[in-house]
Enzyme design. Sequence first.
Site, PDB file in Angstrom:
ATOM      1  N   GLU A  66       0.832  -1.200   0.000  1.00 27.67           N
ATOM      2  CA  GLU A  66       0.000   0.000   0.000  1.00 27.67           C
ATOM      3  C   GLU A  66       0.870   1.256   0.000  1.00 27.67           C
ATOM      4  O   GLU A  66       1.825   1.360   0.771  1.00 27.67           O
ATOM      5  CB  GLU A  66      -0.891  -0.018   1.249  1.00 27.67           C
ATOM      6  CG  GLU A  66      -1.765   1.205   1.418  1.00 27.67           C
ATOM      7  CD  GLU A  66      -2.504   1.199   2.742  1.00 27.67           C
ATOM      8  OE1 GLU A  66      -3.441   2.008   2.893  1.00 27.67           O
ATOM      9  OE2 GLU A  66      -2.151   0.392   3.628  1.00 27.67           O
ATOM     10  N   LYS A  90      -9.400   1.825  -3.539  1.00 28.02           N
ATOM     11  CA  LYS A  90      -9.880   1.260  -2.284  1.00 28.02           C
ATOM     12  C   LYS A  90     -11.332   1.655  -2.049  1.00 28.02           C
ATOM     13  O   LYS A  90     -11.701   2.836  -2.154  1.00 28.02           O
ATOM     14  CB  LYS A  90      -9.008   1.719  -1.120  1.00 28.02           C
ATOM     15  CG  LYS A  90      -9.338   1.036   0.204  1.00 28.02           C
ATOM     16  CD  LYS A  90      -8.368   1.459   1.299  1.00 28.02           C
ATOM     17  CE  LYS A  90      -8.661   0.713   2.602  1.00 28.02           C
ATOM     18  NZ  LYS A  90      -7.751   1.131   3.686  1.00 28.02           N
ATOM     19  N   CYS A 143      -5.190  -2.920   2.586  1.00 28.38           N
ATOM     20  CA  CYS A 143      -5.105  -2.863   4.042  1.00 28.38           C
ATOM     21  C   CYS A 143      -6.297  -3.559   4.690  1.00 28.38           C
ATOM     22  O   CYS A 143      -6.528  -4.748   4.457  1.00 28.38           O
ATOM     23  CB  CYS A 143      -4.955  -1.424   4.510  1.00 28.38           C
ATOM     24  SG  CYS A 143      -4.298  -1.300   6.189  1.00 28.38           S
TER      25      CYS A 143
END
Length: 516
Positions: free
Chosen positions: A274, A334, A384
């Site tokens: 990330e 995301k 994540c």
Amino acid sequence: MLLVLIAGAAQAVSIATPWNGQPLWWLQLLSLAALAGLLPGQTSARRAAVLGALFATAWLAGTWWWLFISMHVYGGLAAPLAVVAVLLLASALGLYYALASAIAWWLGRRSEVRGVLAFGAAWLLAELMRGVWFTGFPWGAGGYAHVQGPLTALAPWVGVYGIGFLAAVAAGLLATVARSLTASGREALGDLPHATRSPWFWVACGLWCVCVGAAHVLPAGDSRPTGAPLSVALLQGNIPQNEKFQAGSGIPQAIEGYARALRESGASLIVAPETAIPLLPAQLPAGYLETIGAHLAGRQQAALVGIPLGSYAEGYTNSVIGLGAAGVPYRYDKYHLVPFGEFIPPLFRWFTDLMQIPLGDFNRGRVDQASFAWRGQQLAPNVCYEDLFGEELARRFADPARAPTVLVNVSNIAWFGNSVAIDQHLQISRMRALELQRPMIRATNTGATALIDAQGQVQTMLPRHTRGVLEGKVQGHTGRTPFARWASAWGLGPLWGLAIAILLIAIALESRSRRA
């Protein structure tokens, strides 16, 4: 109260132990059984709620105490305020479990067997509320302790929340037996009083055993290998969080280090974590991404790289881009953002202004974004803590033809230091692999960078807080588990329905008991 606080702390430890990071399924059951055993002895729903709140606060604060590190060490929030913030979050979310405990006490006053089932259903409802409401924060759900142990086989059938429900029922049954033995005192062990003499108690035990046994015996869907194994290289940069966005240290280290690693690797697929590239494309040296992409394409390689995208005018996204593969450029944005870290909840701007967290307000992508097609595999990125939400990953399985064959998690847990957060996140990824019967490959900044197979087993892993490259092979899978089928169609609706139905039946039986 002291006992229930100790039990709550034990529940936190059961998810991932501080000494080796492994889950302890039996400790999760015993610690929850301690709460379930204490509830019937309370004199009011209020006292039961207090015990549930204390248990949950100790459990949740003990699970994510490392939020203190992100807020104080890296966010600059004063230490006392950071401690208070962790405790307030834990106690606020603990209210769900306070309500569950009060409901279980009320419905179990005239029947301990009914109380056991009500405890399981109310606990499931509390877990669902915590995992869904207000964007959801299900980190540390009890079911994660069961990525190993006798309940593991349930994952591809009912998911982590279903495991949590059956674990809560088991805890209630264990507590009932323990209370019977305690109450019997001088009686023989075989002459158990009250609830254990009821045939319904043994019916409940039998049904529980049938559910668990069936999960071990019946085939969990039609998951099977597909295509040739893919050689992968997972990059772990180990850039300290306090340097990651600094122009004189972390940024050049990332720009140069990841470019070199991408050029030197011989793997078919390379994955960087990330925000591995901590700058927007427009801020990078001219031709930086194009040069890397051309190099990979010339060697028949591809890469998935974490990078922020966007502009001040259109907003920013926490994204993953695909490099090297021919065709339409790949981008994943995301979807499930972290409150305070990636978006600012309404009325909380004042709180985030107390901290210095860069890139703290992102836009989010769609939930149904396409996978990255490479060498016959469909690679589905998640960023994540998105892998906390199995029901959202399952939505990518709605169309079997487009379903992912490999899950790819890119993370940066450096926010939480060298803490048990790394181990907890690894268990979360293992649960997703079990639920969906897909391998999960994890590229992280500081750990746990790992290859997890479709049975949820860690095949290989880099040492945490080291710089390195993890090389190996990943075998993609096709087919769908029962969990992938129902969760892709209805989300968590069936579990909400199960919990509410059990509680409504229990309420009806309680009303009839009162009238009688």
